[in-house]
Scaffold this motif. Structure first.
Motif, PDB file in Angstrom:
ATOM      1  N   ARG A 126       0.825  -1.209   0.000  1.00  0.00           N
ATOM      2  CA  ARG A 126       0.000   0.000   0.000  1.00  0.00           C
ATOM      3  C   ARG A 126       0.855   1.254   0.000  1.00  0.00           C
ATOM      4  N   PHE A 127       1.964   1.217   0.729  1.00  0.00           N
ATOM      5  CA  PHE A 127       2.838   2.379   0.842  1.00  0.00           C
ATOM      6  C   PHE A 127       3.965   2.292  -0.181  1.00  0.00           C
ATOM      7  N   PRO A 128       4.351   3.414  -0.787  1.00  0.00           N
ATOM      8  CA  PRO A 128       5.223   3.383  -1.954  1.00  0.00           C
ATOM      9  C   PRO A 128       6.645   2.902  -1.715  1.00  0.00           C
ATOM     10  N   SER A 129       7.115   2.939  -0.483  1.00  0.00           N
ATOM     11  CA  SER A 129       8.474   2.464  -0.214  1.00  0.00           C
ATOM     12  C   SER A 129       8.558   2.033   1.244  1.00  0.00           C
ATOM     13  N   PRO A 130       9.604   1.292   1.599  1.00  0.00           N
ATOM     14  CA  PRO A 130       9.770   0.862   2.992  1.00  0.00           C
ATOM     15  C   PRO A 130      10.583   1.832   3.836  1.00  0.00           C
ATOM     16  N   ASP A 131      10.826   3.032   3.327  1.00  0.00           N
ATOM     17  CA  ASP A 131      11.739   3.946   4.010  1.00  0.00           C
ATOM     18  C   ASP A 131      11.310   4.260   5.443  1.00  0.00           C
ATOM     19  N   ALA A 132      10.008   4.275   5.712  1.00  0.00           N
ATOM     20  CA  ALA A 132       9.534   4.589   7.063  1.00  0.00           C
ATOM     21  C   ALA A 132       9.955   3.523   8.069  1.00  0.00           C
ATOM     22  N   LEU A 133      10.395   2.361   7.578  1.00  0.00           N
ATOM     23  CA  LEU A 133      10.828   1.273   8.451  1.00  0.00           C
ATOM     24  C   LEU A 133      12.348   1.196   8.600  1.00  0.00           C
ATOM     25  N   LEU A 134      13.068   2.050   7.900  1.00  0.00           N
ATOM     26  CA  LEU A 134      14.523   1.920   7.830  1.00  0.00           C
ATOM     27  C   LEU A 134      15.281   2.865   8.755  1.00  0.00           C
ATOM     28  N   SER A 135      14.644   3.942   9.189  1.00  0.00           N
ATOM     29  CA  SER A 135      15.375   4.934   9.978  1.00  0.00           C
ATOM     30  C   SER A 135      15.635   4.477  11.407  1.00  0.00           C
ATOM     31  N   GLN A 136      14.806   3.584  11.941  1.00  0.00           N
ATOM     32  CA  GLN A 136      14.906   3.222  13.354  1.00  0.00           C
ATOM     33  C   GLN A 136      16.272   2.619  13.704  1.00  0.00           C
ATOM     34  N   SER A 137      16.767   1.738  12.851  1.00  0.00           N
ATOM     35  CA  SER A 137      18.063   1.118  13.155  1.00  0.00           C
ATOM     36  C   SER A 137      19.214   2.112  13.039  1.00  0.00           C
ATOM     37  N   SER A 138      19.132   3.029  12.072  1.00  0.00           N
ATOM     38  CA  SER A 138      20.166   4.058  11.953  1.00  0.00           C
ATOM     39  C   SER A 138      20.166   4.964  13.172  1.00  0.00           C
ATOM     40  N   ILE A 139      18.968   5.336  13.624  1.00  0.00           N
ATOM     41  CA  ILE A 139      18.867   6.180  14.810  1.00  0.00           C
ATOM     42  C   ILE A 139      19.367   5.438  16.036  1.00  0.00           C
ATOM     43  N   ALA A 140      19.036   4.152  16.142  1.00  0.00           N
ATOM     44  CA  ALA A 140      19.517   3.353  17.274  1.00  0.00           C
ATOM     45  C   ALA A 140      21.039   3.252  17.259  1.00  0.00           C
ATOM     46  N   ARG A 141      21.618   3.130  16.072  1.00  0.00           N
ATOM     47  CA  ARG A 141      23.078   3.097  15.967  1.00  0.00           C
ATOM     48  C   ARG A 141      23.681   4.422  16.425  1.00  0.00           C
ATOM     49  N   ALA A 142      23.072   5.520  16.001  1.00  0.00           N
ATOM     50  CA  ALA A 142      23.564   6.836  16.399  1.00  0.00           C
ATOM     51  C   ALA A 142      23.475   7.036  17.907  1.00  0.00           C
ATOM     52  N   ALA A 143      22.431   6.476  18.511  1.00  0.00           N
ATOM     53  CA  ALA A 143      22.216   6.668  19.951  1.00  0.00           C
ATOM     54  C   ALA A 143      23.314   6.029  20.795  1.00  0.00           C
ATOM     55  N   VAL A 144      23.982   5.004  20.263  1.00  0.00           N
ATOM     56  CA  VAL A 144      25.033   4.325  21.036  1.00  0.00           C
ATOM     57  C   VAL A 144      26.428   4.552  20.452  1.00  0.00           C
ATOM     58  N   ASP A 145      26.520   5.301  19.367  1.00  0.00           N
ATOM     59  CA  ASP A 145      27.816   5.577  18.745  1.00  0.00           C
ATOM     60  C   ASP A 145      28.574   6.608  19.588  1.00  0.00           C
ATOM     61  N   PRO A 146      29.764   6.284  20.094  1.00  0.00           N
ATOM     62  CA  PRO A 146      30.498   7.232  20.937  1.00  0.00           C
ATOM     63  C   PRO A 146      30.926   8.497  20.204  1.00  0.00           C
ATOM     64  N   ASP A 147      30.929   8.448  18.877  1.00  0.00           N
ATOM     65  CA  ASP A 147      31.323   9.623  18.102  1.00  0.00           C
ATOM     66  C   ASP A 147      30.148  10.544  17.793  1.00  0.00           C
ATOM     67  N   ILE A 148      28.954  10.118  18.153  1.00  0.00           N
ATOM     68  CA  ILE A 148      27.753  10.926  17.915  1.00  0.00           C
ATOM     69  C   ILE A 148      27.060  11.142  19.251  1.00  0.00           C
ATOM     70  N   ARG A 149      27.210  12.302  19.815  1.00  0.00           N
ATOM     71  CA  ARG A 149      26.632  12.567  21.127  1.00  0.00           C
ATOM     72  C   ARG A 149      25.757  13.810  21.073  1.00  0.00           C
ATOM     73  N   ILE A 150      24.578  13.692  21.612  1.00  0.00           N
ATOM     74  CA  ILE A 150      23.675  14.832  21.805  1.00  0.00           C
ATOM     75  C   ILE A 150      23.594  15.047  23.310  1.00  0.00           C
ATOM     76  N   GLU A 151      24.238  16.082  23.776  1.00  0.00           N
ATOM     77  CA  GLU A 151      24.311  16.331  25.219  1.00  0.00           C
ATOM     78  C   GLU A 151      23.873  17.750  25.554  1.00  0.00           C
ATOM     79  N   PRO A 152      22.951  17.886  26.508  1.00  0.00           N
ATOM     80  CA  PRO A 152      22.148  16.820  27.087  1.00  0.00           C
ATOM     81  C   PRO A 152      21.171  16.251  26.075  1.00  0.00           C
ATOM     82  N   ALA A 153      20.618  15.088  26.380  1.00  0.00           N
ATOM     83  CA  ALA A 153      19.808  14.365  25.396  1.00  0.00           C
ATOM     84  C   ALA A 153      18.540  15.106  25.003  1.00  0.00           C
TER      85      ALA A 153
END
Length: 368
Positions: free
Chosen positions: A240-267
């Motif tokens: 029904r939906f034209p692409s699966p992109d809405a399902l792909l960002s979660q893992s990239s964001i999860a990777r960023a959340a634990v990557d020591p080189d990518i920090r958002i402080e304070p969260a």
């Protein structure tokens, strides 16, 4: 996988959403962070009373916004019908909710009435249009805030989850991207309730469900987004939906959340990274980030969502659901339940639904 039981995770997701909603009621929609800090201090750690002249003025700390009111209505319908029943849900909107509105932003239960609900009210009540013809093109998370209960209810039935969330979303919002991202959020929440972690493998698991036909997203690539198989046709992979992109960002964001080189402080400054406004493309990424970063810490996840300003109520509600599904109800601090209005009633409803999910799982297991 989390050690919490299915019932604990399902109840935690629902109560976590109600808590996130109520925590952000007072400091809702402060785009001026200096003013937010002037009114509520440098760190908001509990329920607060809205200030005069604000979006929920006149309400008290711990009460639900209109998003919480609609989430409860959805939950009551799910419990009464033992699953999603569109006719029952619409009847409840017609008979118990719409009569309390007048089509203006600052009137209605829970304070501010969102754009998509105002549009639906005008078409349904003002023009007498049938359900199915009252949705508007608002790009907000309004539907996601109520359909999260549907996602919890049908967490073990991904195809039914996607169908029910799609149908319910289309009652008030008809933008294709909004619907796709809302269904994706529901699918993610359902997987967390199942017991899957919000980590770098989640998107692959979601894509496996696309390939099996359980999730209605279009995809022509093979595993790991490799080239299509020789001879495969579009019709074999269309959704029904034209692409699966809405399902792909979660893992990239999860990777960023634990990557020591990518920090958002304070969260809480995740709101500045992904954006403070109401649209789905600002809200969902921030919620995924906070839930992934604080996977075992409900309090930190939801409070950083609240303290980010802007549309922090949606951010906190969505984060609360994701975080609550990971920590379970057992991981939510008791003080958040103590300060939540009607907590006993909400907990009873959430527990009833969670028990039915558990019973459904047991029946399925015994049938095999």
């Amino acid at each position: 996988m989390p050690a919490h039981s299915l019932q604990d995770r399902a109840t935690g997701a629902l109560i976590g959403a109600f808590i996130g909603d109520a925590l952000a009621l007072g400091p809702h929609w402060y785009y001026d962070l200096d003013q937010l800090h002037a009114d509520y201090g440098q760190w908001i750690s509990d329920y607060t009373t809205p200030k005069a002249g604000r979006y929920h003025a006149g309400m008290k700390a711990g009460q639900a916004s209109q998003s919480g009111v609609l989430l409860r209505l959805t939950l009551e319908s799910l419990v009464a019908c033992d699953g999603y029943d569109e006719a029952d849900f619409c009847r409840r909107l017609d008979t118990t909710f719409f009569p309390l509105l007048d089509g203006t932003p600052m009137q209605g239960p829970g304070g501010y009435t969102s754009q998509s609900i105002r549009e639906a009210w005008r078409k349904r009540v003002g023009q007498g249009l049938p359900w199915g013809q009252v949705a508007g093109n608002a790009d907000t998370t309004e539907a996601a805030e109520r359909t999260l209960a549907i996602a919890v209810c049908h967490a073990l039935q991904p195809a039914e989850l996607a169908s029910a969330v799609t149908g319910n979303t289309l009652l008030t919002q008809n933008d294709g991207t909004v619907v796709a991202m809302t269904v994706a959020f529901g699918a993610v929440l359902g997987m967390l309730v199942e017991g899957q972690p919000l980590d770098t493998t989640l998107s692959d698991k979601l894509m496996a469900r696309v390939k099996s036909g359980a999730l209605p997203f279009h995809a022509v690539t093979s595993g790991n987004l490799q080239a299509p198989r020789p001879g495969e046709t579009e019709a074999q992979s269309a959704g029904r939906f034209p692409s699966p992109d809405a399902l792909l960002s979660q893992s990239s964001i999860a990777r960023a959340a634990v990557d020591p080189d990518i920090r958002i402080e304070p969260a809480w400054k995740v709101s500045l990274v992904y954006g403070m406004p109401c649209a789905v493309y600002h809200q969902f990424p921030a919620a995924y980030y906070l839930a992934a970063r604080f996977a075992d810490d409900f309090e930190s996840a939801v409070l950083h969502a609240v303290n980010g300003g802007g549309q922090n109520l949606a951010r906190a509600m969505l984060t609360g659901a994701l975080a609550g599904a990971q920590t379970g109800l057992s991981g939510i601090p008791q003080r958040f339940l103590d300060g939540l209005e009607n907590a006993a009633e909400l907990l009873d409803l959430a527990t009833q639904l969670a028990k039915r999910i558990d019973q459904r799982q047991n029946r399925t297991a015994h049938a095999k």
